[in-house]
Scaffold this active site. Structure first.
Site, PDB file in Angstrom:
ATOM      1  N   SER A  82      36.078  37.539  34.938  1.00 31.77           N
ATOM      2  CA  SER A  82      36.283  38.185  36.232  1.00 31.77           C
ATOM      3  C   SER A  82      35.035  38.053  37.101  1.00 31.77           C
ATOM      4  O   SER A  82      34.568  36.934  37.319  1.00 31.77           O
ATOM      5  CB  SER A  82      36.647  39.659  35.979  1.00 31.77           C
ATOM      6  N   ASP A 239      43.519  37.989  36.029  1.00 27.74           N
ATOM      7  CA  ASP A 239      42.175  38.320  35.570  1.00 27.74           C
ATOM      8  C   ASP A 239      41.934  38.076  34.082  1.00 27.74           C
ATOM      9  O   ASP A 239      42.731  38.467  33.236  1.00 27.74           O
ATOM     10  CB  ASP A 239      41.958  39.807  35.863  1.00 27.74           C
TER      11      ASP A 239
END
Ligand SMILES: *[C@@H]1O[C@H](CO)[C@@H](O)[C@H](O)[C@H]1NC(C)=O
Ligand SMILES: *[C@@H]1O[C@H](CO)[C@@H](O)[C@H](O)[C@H]1NC(C)=O
Length: 426
Positions: A82, A239
């Site tokens: 991320s 993500d």
């Protein structure tokens, strides 16, 4: 008698020191050294300012030893999820196609967050909410209607544009050192690990770094999924936190599969957790329920990642990773006011930077893997980073030296020894 150094000697000395510095050449592979080094950075949105600030300290410690080098010249692997994946790309992608320098230093990464954070986390319906504010209805029902409409919370357009502008067309195979960036395919329901190590066999993973970054940072409920095609393969990505918010274990596994039997040096950086909410602000409260209903399978993957990472590293992998080679720097007591991963107000970003700086003078904490409580050791994180810088520097010199001896067709095994003070220059 005057002691002037002969021009020739001066020249030879300069040449030698340049050679030792390696002209910021890439780090020779681990086969020339004694260790494999890994830098791993967790996810956490704007809280990425914390690990970037910690990294700035290490970067400066290494530059004090050799100003021509960057983190990518010391770590065999940089891994991030991320926001950590975004940082990984900026620290590992070349500044231009034939540069040995990365796009950003850690201190420039902090500046990046501060400059663009407010645009990345600019509410989608700012205009609507403004108009609503002028409306006549009482605030609460209006707000509820509006909140349900705004999933994901941000449209991601600014992040997309800035990522593409910075990373241009650079692909995974062009990074200055190996990177490992986890992401999750929400259609196929499995993790996709973008890793240089995999490119030999999985050529379709050689995506543009901008696509890799947008994939790993497409935090459900905050940002839309990222879809792209590479080499005829379709990717529908969310993500990387869905696979591993702390990517250390993934990076260690990649290294063990691909670099043989070397001892690992691991620096793993967290983005701060509050004492009573370990998931931190991974999910936006308002959108959470709606998203959970649609994506339970994805969510269940995320729940157990961080403590289990410590557990596996300390148990299954202890043979590769002696305790003293594993430095985890994390704020275990983040003030709850800083928990949101999308609070990019200048005030909050300054506070996050201060958390990173304060961490340096705090004691190193090691997780007790029986009760998962952090136990303070009697050295500070800054001291531990200084020691790590010494080790990384010695390892780099050792590899450069062995490599150059090999070039001159001298056997290098058994002829060079790293003494405890690093490599002696003579
Ligand atoms: C990257 O290149 C730009 C422009 O050439 C330069 O200003 C910047 O300092 C470079 N960044 C690094 C980290 O070397
Ligand atoms: C990286 O991949 C691209 C696209 O497949 C290829 O054209 C290029 O030659 C590769 N570069 C390196 C350094 O391997």
């Amino acid at each position: 008698m005057k002691h002037t150094m002969s021009p020739f000697l001066l020249f030879a000395l300069m040449l030698f020191s340049q050679f030792m510095a390696g002209f910021n050449t890439p780090l020779p592979p681990p086969s020339y050294g004694d260790h494999v080094s890994i830098l791993s950075i967790d996810g956490g949105g704007i809280r990425g300012i914390i690990p970037a600030t910690v990294l700035d300290y290490l970067d400066k410690a290494l530059k004090a030893k050799d100003p021509t080098t960057s983190l990518a010249h010391y770590f065999d692997v940089i891994s991030g999820t991320s926001t950590g994946g975004l940082m990984t790309a900026m620290l590992a992608a070349p500044n231009s196609s034939n540069s040995n320098h990365p796009i950003f230093t850690p201190s420039e990464v902090v500046q990046f967050y501060k400059k663009y954070g407010p645009d990345i986390f600019e509410p989608r319906f700012a205009l609507i909410s403004l108009l609503k504010g002028f409306g006549s209805c009482d605030a609460k029902p209006c707000r509820a209607w509006y909140d349900l409409e705004k999933c994901p919370k941000y449209d991601g357009e600014f992040l997309r544009d800035i990522t593409r502008k910075i990373l241009k067309d650079t692909r995974l195979n062009q990074t200055l050192t190996n990177v490992v960036i986890p992401s999750f395919d929400e259609r196929k329901l499995y993790p996709v690990i973008f890793s240089n190590f995999k490119l030999k066999t999985e050529t379709y993973l050689n995506a543009k770094l901008s696509d890799v970054c947008l994939s790993t940072s497409a935090a459900p409920t905050y940002l839309p999924p990222h879809q792209f095609e590479n080499d005829g393969v379709q990717f529908d990505m969310v993500d990387g936190a869905m696979a591993a918010n702390n990517p250390a274990l993934v990076a260690v596994s990649e290294v063990i599969q691909h670099t043989g039997n070397k001892e690992i040096l691991l620096l793993s950086l967290g983005t701060g957790i509050t004492a009573n909410n370990k998931l931190g602000g991974i999910f936006d409260g308002v959108c959470q329920l709606q998203w959970l209903l649609n994506s339970y399978g994805v969510f269940s993957e995320a729940l157990y990642s961080t403590d289990m990472t410590h557990y596996y590293l300390a148990t299954v992998f202890s043979g590769f990773l002696p305790q003293d080679n594993y430095l985890r720097i994390e704020e275990y007591n983040l003030d709850p006011s800083m928990e949101d991963m999308d609070d990019a107000s200048p005030k909050n970003m300054d506070k996050l930077e201060k958390v990173g700086k304060n961490l340096l003078s705090q004691s190193v904490s090691r997780i007790n893997i029986n009760n998962f409580v952090p136990v303070p050791l009697d050295q500070t994180n800054a001291q531990a980073l200084d020691r790590l810088a010494d080790k990384l520097y010695a390892e780099r010199l050792l590899r450069l030296k062995r490599k150059s001896m090999e070039k001159r067709r001298r056997p290098f095994i058994g002829t060079v020894e790293a003494n405890s003070n690093g490599i002696s220059a003579a």
